[in-house]
Scaffold this active site. Sequence first.
Site, PDB file in Angstrom:
ATOM      1  NE  ARG A 123      -3.687   2.522   0.653  1.00 57.77           N
ATOM      2  CZ  ARG A 123      -3.549   3.841   0.500  1.00 57.77           C
ATOM      3  NH1 ARG A 123      -2.398   4.335   0.048  1.00 57.77           N
ATOM      4  NH2 ARG A 123      -4.541   4.655   0.789  1.00 57.77           N
ATOM      5  CG  ASP A 137      -6.859   7.563   0.031  1.00 61.13           C
ATOM      6  OD1 ASP A 137      -6.796   6.415  -0.455  1.00 61.13           O
ATOM      7  OD2 ASP A 137      -7.672   7.880   0.918  1.00 61.13           O
ATOM      8  CD  GLU A 176     -11.702   3.843  -2.393  1.00 60.33           C
ATOM      9  OE1 GLU A 176     -12.206   2.709  -2.455  1.00 60.33           O
ATOM     10  OE2 GLU A 176     -10.564   4.061  -1.941  1.00 60.33           O
ATOM     11  NE  ARG A 179      -4.164  -2.131   2.123  1.00 61.22           N
ATOM     12  CZ  ARG A 179      -4.977  -1.137   1.772  1.00 61.22           C
ATOM     13  NH1 ARG A 179      -5.423  -1.068   0.519  1.00 61.22           N
ATOM     14  NH2 ARG A 179      -5.342  -0.216   2.642  1.00 61.22           N
TER      15      ARG A 179
END
EC number: 3.1.-.-
Length: 235
Positions: A108, A113, A116, A156
Amino acid sequence: MAPIPQNSSTEVSLLHPKVLLLSAGITTTAFLSYKFHQRYVTRLRTYLDITPKILDNQQKLYGYVTRVGDGDNFRFFHTPGGVFMGWGWLRKIPTNRNQLKDETLMIRLCGVDAPERSHWGKPAQPFSEEALIWLSSYVGKRYVTVTPFSIDQYKRLVARAQVWKWTGKKDVSAEMIRQGLGIVYEGKSGAEFGDNEALYRNLEAKAKRQKKGVWSLGKKMTTPGEFKREHYRGD
């Protein structure tokens, strides 16, 4: 019968400098061999192989990206020692998914970020596919170096990933933020930046001014965190 006289010049005490030097040499060689084996021979196959010491020391891991699964994570096949230990020419990296089962770490990316993607019938965020395509082309089927920081709730390995390009070694999280295909991670817990938080925030501010990627959406832009709270509430 008279006792045989001992020749004191041939006696060697355990505390003799030569004995101490030899012992120190053997101990040092054994220790260095152990450390070499740990770092350049032993493969880390899953998150269960990641020890607290590896995380505390932020031990750099070299390996191959076998698959990019999302805009901010990928599967990593650890190849300790790289080409010098035969990887890529004497030791082959599996390509079959069955052969790769329980042989890769899920990485990760730290500090970023990505939008999505669609999951379980939920809608996808704008630029989620672009982020996936970008990450796939940037690190997919390439060797990268990861610096591990922690293991998250999904098992992760949260890590900085770096890849060599013609212009030098690049921080993947930084480049994604630079392109406007990810924002600086906004979670209040579990956030990992290494020593690059200031860099990430400066790159985000620049991408926002230039209206790159997700920032081109203006007031319609929703952060991944906000999107998850809105669409995955109660899941």
